[in-house]
Motif scaffolding. Structure first.
Motif, PDB file in Angstrom:
ATOM      1  N   ASP A 177     -99.314  -0.048   5.238  1.00 45.92           N
ATOM      2  CA  ASP A 177     -98.490   1.103   5.638  1.00 45.92           C
ATOM      3  C   ASP A 177     -98.860   1.692   7.000  1.00 45.92           C
ATOM      4  OD1 ASP A 177    -100.783   2.378   5.164  1.00 45.92           O
ATOM      5  OD2 ASP A 177     -99.962   3.947   3.866  1.00 45.92           O
ATOM      6  N   PHE A 178     -99.326   0.875   7.946  1.00 41.13           N
ATOM      7  CA  PHE A 178     -99.423   1.480   9.273  1.00 41.13           C
ATOM      8  C   PHE A 178     -98.368   0.896  10.194  1.00 41.13           C
ATOM      9  CE2 PHE A 178    -101.679  -2.010  11.215  1.00 41.13           C
ATOM     10  CZ  PHE A 178    -102.712  -2.383  10.375  1.00 41.13           C
ATOM     11  N   ASP A 179     -97.948   1.715  11.183  1.00 39.52           N
ATOM     12  CA  ASP A 179     -96.860   1.218  12.016  1.00 39.52           C
ATOM     13  C   ASP A 179     -97.402   0.685  13.333  1.00 39.52           C
ATOM     14  OD1 ASP A 179     -96.997   3.288  13.975  1.00 39.52           O
ATOM     15  OD2 ASP A 179     -96.181   4.639  12.455  1.00 39.52           O
ATOM     16  N   LEU A 180     -96.488   0.024  14.042  1.00 39.89           N
ATOM     17  CA  LEU A 180     -96.891  -0.658  15.280  1.00 39.89           C
ATOM     18  C   LEU A 180     -97.462   0.281  16.331  1.00 39.89           C
ATOM     19  CD1 LEU A 180     -94.296  -3.377  16.178  1.00 39.89           C
ATOM     20  CD2 LEU A 180     -96.742  -3.598  15.847  1.00 39.89           C
TER      21      LEU A 180
ATOM     22  N   LYS B 186    -114.366 -17.845   2.304  1.00 36.23           N
ATOM     23  CA  LYS B 186    -115.566 -17.442   1.560  1.00 36.23           C
ATOM     24  C   LYS B 186    -116.375 -16.559   2.502  1.00 36.23           C
ATOM     25  CE  LYS B 186    -119.635 -19.219  -0.639  1.00 36.23           C
ATOM     26  NZ  LYS B 186    -120.619 -20.210  -0.234  1.00 36.23           N
ATOM     27  N   GLN B 187    -116.563 -15.337   2.119  1.00 29.61           N
ATOM     28  CA  GLN B 187    -117.328 -14.343   2.882  1.00 29.61           C
ATOM     29  C   GLN B 187    -116.790 -14.054   4.277  1.00 29.61           C
ATOM     30  OE1 GLN B 187    -121.527 -15.293   2.805  1.00 29.61           O
ATOM     31  NE2 GLN B 187    -121.326 -15.825   0.649  1.00 29.61           N
ATOM     32  N   SER B 188    -115.641 -14.560   4.595  1.00 34.05           N
ATOM     33  CA  SER B 188    -114.995 -14.250   5.871  1.00 34.05           C
ATOM     34  C   SER B 188    -113.567 -13.881   5.511  1.00 34.05           C
ATOM     35  CB  SER B 188    -114.973 -15.489   6.764  1.00 34.05           C
ATOM     36  OG  SER B 188    -115.717 -15.293   7.904  1.00 34.05           O
ATOM     37  N   PRO B 189    -113.041 -12.783   6.039  1.00 33.80           N
ATOM     38  CA  PRO B 189    -111.745 -12.322   5.549  1.00 33.80           C
ATOM     39  C   PRO B 189    -110.584 -13.234   5.932  1.00 33.80           C
ATOM     40  CG  PRO B 189    -112.497 -11.015   7.411  1.00 33.80           C
ATOM     41  CD  PRO B 189    -113.618 -11.925   7.072  1.00 33.80           C
ATOM     42  N   LEU B 190    -109.564 -13.228   5.107  1.00 28.92           N
ATOM     43  CA  LEU B 190    -108.343 -13.987   5.398  1.00 28.92           C
ATOM     44  C   LEU B 190    -107.178 -13.330   4.656  1.00 28.92           C
ATOM     45  CD1 LEU B 190    -107.453 -16.473   7.008  1.00 28.92           C
ATOM     46  CD2 LEU B 190    -107.834 -17.856   4.987  1.00 28.92           C
ATOM     47  N   VAL B 191    -106.123 -13.103   5.406  1.00 29.00           N
ATOM     48  CA  VAL B 191    -104.956 -12.410   4.857  1.00 29.00           C
ATOM     49  C   VAL B 191    -103.744 -13.297   5.080  1.00 29.00           C
ATOM     50  CG1 VAL B 191    -103.533 -10.332   5.125  1.00 29.00           C
ATOM     51  CG2 VAL B 191    -105.978 -10.187   5.515  1.00 29.00           C
ATOM     52  N   VAL B 192    -102.853 -13.373   4.093  1.00 33.83           N
ATOM     53  CA  VAL B 192    -101.602 -14.112   4.276  1.00 33.83           C
ATOM     54  C   VAL B 192    -100.479 -13.084   4.380  1.00 33.83           C
ATOM     55  CG1 VAL B 192    -100.052 -15.880   3.362  1.00 33.83           C
ATOM     56  CG2 VAL B 192    -102.488 -15.953   2.781  1.00 33.83           C
ATOM     57  N   GLY B 193     -99.701 -13.168   5.444  1.00 38.13           N
ATOM     58  CA  GLY B 193     -98.545 -12.289   5.599  1.00 38.13           C
ATOM     59  C   GLY B 193     -97.302 -13.026   5.113  1.00 38.13           C
ATOM     60  N   ILE B 194     -96.463 -12.335   4.347  1.00 38.62           N
ATOM     61  CA  ILE B 194     -95.252 -12.985   3.819  1.00 38.62           C
ATOM     62  C   ILE B 194     -94.051 -12.425   4.552  1.00 38.62           C
ATOM     63  CG2 ILE B 194     -93.888 -13.416   1.742  1.00 38.62           C
ATOM     64  CD1 ILE B 194     -96.436 -12.931   0.124  1.00 38.62           C
ATOM     65  N   GLY B 195     -93.480 -13.231   5.441  1.00 40.79           N
ATOM     66  CA  GLY B 195     -92.336 -12.776   6.223  1.00 40.79           C
ATOM     67  C   GLY B 195     -91.038 -13.283   5.637  1.00 40.79           C
ATOM     68  N   ASP B 196     -89.999 -13.209   6.442  1.00 42.03           N
ATOM     69  CA  ASP B 196     -88.702 -13.660   5.995  1.00 42.03           C
ATOM     70  C   ASP B 196     -88.573 -15.132   6.363  1.00 42.03           C
ATOM     71  OD1 ASP B 196     -86.149 -13.801   5.165  1.00 42.03           O
ATOM     72  OD2 ASP B 196     -85.295 -12.592   6.796  1.00 42.03           O
ATOM     73  N   GLY B 197     -88.814 -16.009   5.409  1.00 41.75           N
ATOM     74  CA  GLY B 197     -88.766 -17.442   5.684  1.00 41.75           C
ATOM     75  C   GLY B 197     -89.927 -17.918   6.536  1.00 41.75           C
ATOM     76  N   GLU B 198     -90.997 -17.165   6.588  1.00 36.28           N
ATOM     77  CA  GLU B 198     -92.171 -17.578   7.365  1.00 36.28           C
ATOM     78  C   GLU B 198     -93.425 -16.931   6.792  1.00 36.28           C
ATOM     79  OE1 GLU B 198     -91.375 -16.322  11.388  1.00 36.28           O
ATOM     80  OE2 GLU B 198     -90.957 -14.269  10.772  1.00 36.28           O
ATOM     81  N   PHE B 199     -94.531 -17.575   7.054  1.00 37.40           N
ATOM     82  CA  PHE B 199     -95.825 -17.050   6.604  1.00 37.40           C
ATOM     83  C   PHE B 199     -96.754 -16.901   7.801  1.00 37.40           C
ATOM     84  CE2 PHE B 199     -94.268 -18.757   2.621  1.00 37.40           C
ATOM     85  CZ  PHE B 199     -94.716 -17.832   1.694  1.00 37.40           C
ATOM     86  N   PHE B 200     -97.713 -16.012   7.661  1.00 39.11           N
ATOM     87  CA  PHE B 200     -98.706 -15.780   8.717  1.00 39.11           C
ATOM     88  C   PHE B 200    -100.081 -15.765   8.080  1.00 39.11           C
ATOM     89  CE2 PHE B 200     -94.748 -13.661   9.528  1.00 39.11           C
ATOM     90  CZ  PHE B 200     -94.443 -14.042  10.826  1.00 39.11           C
ATOM     91  N   LEU B 201    -101.062 -16.201   8.852  1.00 35.57           N
ATOM     92  CA  LEU B 201    -102.442 -16.074   8.395  1.00 35.57           C
ATOM     93  C   LEU B 201    -103.188 -15.279   9.452  1.00 35.57           C
ATOM     94  CD1 LEU B 201    -103.049 -19.780   7.382  1.00 35.57           C
ATOM     95  CD2 LEU B 201    -103.317 -17.851   5.828  1.00 35.57           C
ATOM     96  N   GLY B 202    -104.074 -14.408   9.023  1.00 35.40           N
ATOM     97  CA  GLY B 202    -104.868 -13.658   9.993  1.00 35.40           C
ATOM     98  C   GLY B 202    -106.156 -13.222   9.340  1.00 35.40           C
ATOM     99  N   SER B 203    -107.158 -12.887  10.174  1.00 33.12           N
ATOM    100  CA  SER B 203    -108.388 -12.432   9.533  1.00 33.12           C
ATOM    101  C   SER B 203    -108.271 -10.969   9.115  1.00 33.12           C
ATOM    102  CB  SER B 203    -109.625 -12.686  10.391  1.00 33.12           C
ATOM    103  OG  SER B 203    -109.346 -12.487  11.726  1.00 33.12           O
ATOM    104  N   ASP B 204    -107.295 -10.236   9.641  1.00 36.91           N
ATOM    105  CA  ASP B 204    -106.936  -8.968   9.000  1.00 36.91           C
ATOM    106  C   ASP B 204    -105.454  -8.730   9.220  1.00 36.91           C
ATOM    107  OD1 ASP B 204    -106.517  -7.218  11.345  1.00 36.91           O
ATOM    108  OD2 ASP B 204    -108.645  -7.504  11.671  1.00 36.91           O
ATOM    109  N   ALA B 205    -104.949  -7.625   8.696  1.00 40.07           N
ATOM    110  CA  ALA B 205    -103.496  -7.435   8.690  1.00 40.07           C
ATOM    111  C   ALA B 205    -102.938  -7.029  10.056  1.00 40.07           C
ATOM    112  CB  ALA B 205    -103.126  -6.400   7.640  1.00 40.07           C
ATOM    113  N   SER B 206    -103.805  -6.493  10.967  1.00 38.80           N
ATOM    114  CA  SER B 206    -103.229  -5.894  12.173  1.00 38.80           C
ATOM    115  C   SER B 206    -102.407  -6.849  13.054  1.00 38.80           C
ATOM    116  CB  SER B 206    -104.283  -5.135  12.987  1.00 38.80           C
ATOM    117  OG  SER B 206    -105.455  -5.845  13.092  1.00 38.80           O
ATOM    118  N   PRO B 207    -102.791  -8.131  13.243  1.00 38.56           N
ATOM    119  CA  PRO B 207    -101.907  -8.964  14.067  1.00 38.56           C
ATOM    120  C   PRO B 207    -100.615  -9.363  13.355  1.00 38.56           C
ATOM    121  CG  PRO B 207    -103.777 -10.248  13.283  1.00 38.56           C
ATOM    122  CD  PRO B 207    -104.008  -8.839  12.829  1.00 38.56           C
TER     123      PRO B 207
END
Ligand code: F6R
Length: 591
Positions: free
Chosen positions: A219-222, A143-164
């Protein structure tokens, strides 16, 4: 980290993330689910005791939390009355204790208890909670603080933005305010009996309604988040500005450099054309870009523009009318105050236009329309390329609106569009001053105070130069409109005081020249930003940095660059942590 056997390993260190990596070298970091957090101290000093994760009394639950629980004191009091004991000063511990209290008193699972606890909470949060008795799941909410879920191959990630996360997957789900995510590793998979991923992600509202998942491809690369041979991200980001601004203008300024198109102005022409007033809301560096935007929009479009600190705007019952256009500027798209200002203005019927960098972040999602600056992820905490990207978008916006309104003389329009298209090359020229600025920085590292002066379009540049210096070198610096000097700051000037003056060939040149003379008469040390070939100021000032000649309205885009370099080199000379200055965060998701 939690292992399937329910063992929980917790490691905390003070200082940099590197310290933690080193500390964990000989530790067991294996497990099925894990959470990690870097803390920006809101409640309680930075220390291992106050560091996240925090635990419930039984040590079964662990939580990490971004944000602030405003009613934590009330909840803490209530829980203490029920015999719950606390070990830290943090609001975060209160939340995890509340979750456990609900689980125990109502005999509920973690998944069931988290929404009930959040229902009682006032404040902002992005949380991730583990229960060591259920080592295959994690519950997260925002709530009012960002949170992103990354969907990997058989794994999930959580981060406050997509960059990590992009190192592992480009598929992400941006959680909406009030969303709760349940991530579960199915037991079947561990027995090797399932050939599907065995993972499950479910998102619900706080009331338990299941939400449709919208999976986005980032769509940004490493390479964009690596240093690419530069010693610091900040220097890399300063040097990539010519390319960033080219990207920012791509498809917007045409190849003939005689026309600007912004899709927002096509799709929402009526709302933008009919604006009686523009209110710009932003914080920090983005607010400085807003001050430049004001001058551009007022000059080209003849619409009155107010520039507000979002943090003030949101709490002072501002007058917002239905025919107002509110422009929200934010690099991260997650600044809590700016987001709240957007929500307030929207509730009051204004049309909201966003200028952001982080794709898919909260502010662009909350606005009616907007323009991304497309300068790539900015990693250095001190904003550089995002600032020039914001100013570039504001210039394009003012030009496109002026053309639609017919408020700008055609020749002038063409001259500015052409001038804007040449800015990347002009910045390349300015970047050649880097060695000279580095030498100069060594001379001025002694200073405890700096004054920055400019007028007209250069006044926000002075403010931005001062902010940059104080952020990363911890030297006190003030920006002023040059003419204001005589109303107070002149008292500070003596032979120890460096004064950076933006004194290029513009309408205010003669007046700024007089200001320089006033400073020299009091033995102040002048570092002047001048237009190439200006011998007059070179004779008076202690140091000059030459800038290529550009139109006055485009000057901030070039004059800012040496000031970024100056603060960078001063900070390096002082041995400061340029990319991660103390006490600052890249996304300010707390108010
Ligand atoms: C300064 C800086 C901050 C941000 C401010 C707003 O270098 O980065 O002042 O400009 O915190 O952040 P955004 O633009 O993400 O809303």
């Amino acid at each position: 980290m939690i292992n399937v056997d329910g063992s929980l390993n917790v490691y905390k260190t003070k200082g940099k993330v590197d310290n933690l990596c080193e500390f964990c070298n000989d530790k067991d970091v294996s497990g099925t689910v894990g959470i990690a957090h870097t803390r920006w101290a809101t409640h309680g000093e930075p220390s291992a005791r106050n560091a996240h994760p925090h635990f419930s009394q039984s040590h079964n639950l662990a939580i990490i939390h971004n944000g602030i629980i405003e009613n934590y004191a009330d909840i803490k009091q209530r829980l203490m009355g029920k015999g719950v004991k606390f070990v830290s000063d943090t609001d975060t511990e209160v939340l995890v204790q509340l979750i456990e209290y609900i689980m125990v008193s109502k005999n509920l699972s973690l998944q069931e208890a988290v929404p009930l606890a959040l229902y009682q909470v006032i404040g902002a949060y992005a949380i991730a909670v583990l229960d060591k008795r259920a080592p295959r799941q994690i519950v997260a909410a925002r709530k009012q603080s960002p949170l992103v879920v990354g969907i990997g191959d058989g794994e999930f990630f959580l981060g406050s933005d997509a960059s990590p996360i992009i190192e592992y997957t480009d598929k992400v789900v941006y959680l909406e305010d009030g969303n709760i995510a349940f991530i579960r590793l199915n037991e079947r998979q561990e027995g090797g009996e399932s050939d599907d991923s065995g993972m499950e992600l479910k998102v619900t509202s706080i009331l338990g309604e299941e939400q449709k998942l919208q999976v986005n491809t980032v769509d940004f690369d490493l390479g964009q988040i690596e240093k690419g041979g530069y010693p610091h991200f900040m220097l890399k980001e300063i040097f990539e500005q010519p390319d960033c601004l080219t990207n920012c203008m791509r498809g917007r300024v045409n190849v003939e450099a005689d026309h600007v198109t912004l899709s927002a102005l096509i799709d929402y022409r009526r709302q933008l054309l009919n604006a009686k007033r523009v209110i710009i809301v932003a914080c920090g560096t983005s607010w400085h870009a807003g001050l430049i935007g004001k001058q551009l929009i007022e000059t080209f479009c003849r619409i009155p523009v107010e520039v507000e600190y979002a943090s003030e705007f949101r709490y002072r019952n501002p007058v917002v009318n239905k025919d107002d256009v509110v422009i929200a500027i934010s690099q991260s798209g997650e600044t809590a105050d700016t987001l709240a200002a957007v929500q307030l203005a929207k509730e009051r019927g204004a049309f909201i236009y966003g200028i952001c960098n982080a794709i898919g972040s909260s502010i662009p999602r909350a606005t009616h329309t907007g323009t991304y600056i497309h300068v790539g992820p900015e990693i250095g905490v001190a904003s550089t390329k995002a600032f020039t990207g914001q100013v570039t978008v504001l210039t394009m916006f003012a030009l496109a609106l002026a053309e639609a309104k017919g408020t700008l003389d055609r020749d002038e329009y063409l001259k500015v569009v052409k001038g804007l298209s040449e800015i990347p090359d002009k910045i390349r020229e300015v970047l050649k001053t880097n060695d000279h600025v580095a030498d100069l920085a060594r001379t001025f590292t002694y200073a405890h105070n700096f004054l920055y002066l400019g007028r007209g379009f250069s006044y926000p540049v002075a403010l931005e130069g001062a902010l940059k210096l104080k952020e990363i070198s911890y030297i006190h610096a003030e920006g002023y409109p040059a003419a204001e000097m005589k109303h107070g700051p002149i008292a500070l000037i003596d032979s120890d005081m460096p004064v950076v003056v933006v004194a290029t060939h513009d309408a205010m040149y003669e007046k700024v020249l007089s200001n320089i003379q006033e400073i020299k008469a009091r033995k102040g040390r002048v570092i002047a930003l001048v237009t190439q070939g200006d011998d007059t100021i070179a004779r008076i000032a202690d140091e000059v940095i030459e800038l290529p000649d550009v139109m006055e309205c485009l000057e901030p885009l070039v004059a800012t660059i040496p000031l970024q370099l100056l603060s960078y080199h001063v900070a390096v000379c002082k041995g400061k942590d340029v990319d991660q200055p103390r006490n600052l965060a890249k996304s300010v998701t707390v108010e």
